[in-house]
Design a protein around this motif. Structure first.
Motif, PDB file in Angstrom:
ATOM      1  N   ASP A 144       0.786  -1.230   0.000  1.00  0.00           N
ATOM      2  CA  ASP A 144       0.000   0.000   0.000  1.00  0.00           C
ATOM      3  C   ASP A 144       0.822   1.287   0.000  1.00  0.00           C
ATOM      4  OD1 ASP A 144       0.854  -0.495   2.607  1.00  0.00           O
ATOM      5  OD2 ASP A 144      -1.042   0.094   3.525  1.00  0.00           O
ATOM      6  N   ASP A 150      -2.940   1.982   2.503  1.00  0.00           N
ATOM      7  CA  ASP A 150      -4.082   1.084   2.700  1.00  0.00           C
ATOM      8  C   ASP A 150      -5.038   0.977   1.524  1.00  0.00           C
ATOM      9  OD1 ASP A 150      -3.141   0.419   5.228  1.00  0.00           O
ATOM     10  OD2 ASP A 150      -4.180   2.114   6.127  1.00  0.00           O
ATOM     11  N   TYR A 151      -4.662   1.471   0.355  1.00  0.00           N
ATOM     12  CA  TYR A 151      -5.552   1.413  -0.801  1.00  0.00           C
ATOM     13  C   TYR A 151      -6.987   1.756  -0.401  1.00  0.00           C
ATOM     14  CZ  TYR A 151      -1.742  -1.078  -3.119  1.00  0.00           C
ATOM     15  OH  TYR A 151      -0.544  -1.432  -3.652  1.00  0.00           O
TER      16      TYR A 151
END
Length: 155
Positions: A144, A150-151
């Protein structure tokens, strides 16, 4: 591009150590110079019960950004795992989305591809990392922080 490349090697024997070198310079240029020598060992024959030694890590460049030198840990791995078969770098290498003066705007380094490549080059040219990576087969993947933390959905 940016000091990286892909090579397909065929006809390798199982459980054999190979040395290789690459020429450095622009493709097609007559000014190519021999690059550093590296090595790797192939895996045992498929179906073999011979043990395979794997090492993995991630999240290393964040330590450099806050004053450490986490890549020196590669020296420890080199000294303690002499028969390494595969090193897996599982991402979060450069933390391109961390807003520490690098122009965070949700796509890492303000979309500056040259800065993004320079950060990777700097990370992987650390003397201990470079020495280690020249002696082992390696697998790298993004996580990420290579793109956006964390997308997050919708980003």
């Amino acid at each position: 591009e940016a000091g990286t490349g892909v090579a397909e090697l065929r006809g390798l024997e199982p459980r054999t150590t190979y040395e290789l070198t690459t020429d450095l310079g622009t493709t097609g240029s007559p000014d190519l110079v021999p690059g550093p020598v590296g090595s790797f060992r192939t895996f045992p024959t498929a179906g073999s019960t011979e043990p395979v030694t794997l090492v993995s890590t991630s999240c290393l460049q964040r330590g450099r950004m806050i004053g450490g030198r986490p890549l020196e840990n590669f020296r420890h791995v080199s000294d303690t795992v002499p028969d390494l078969d595969l090193f897996m770098f599982l991402g979060d290498t450069i933390y391109s989305d961390v807003p520490l003066g690098l122009g965070f705007n949700g796509i890492g380094y303000g979309g500056d591809v040259d800065l993004y490549r320079r950060e990777y080059s700097q990370a992987l040219s650390d003397p201990d990392a470079h020495e280690f990576l020249s002696k082992s087969a390696s697998l790298f993947m993004f996580d990420d922080h290579e793109i956006v933390n964390d997308y997050s959905e919708g980003e």
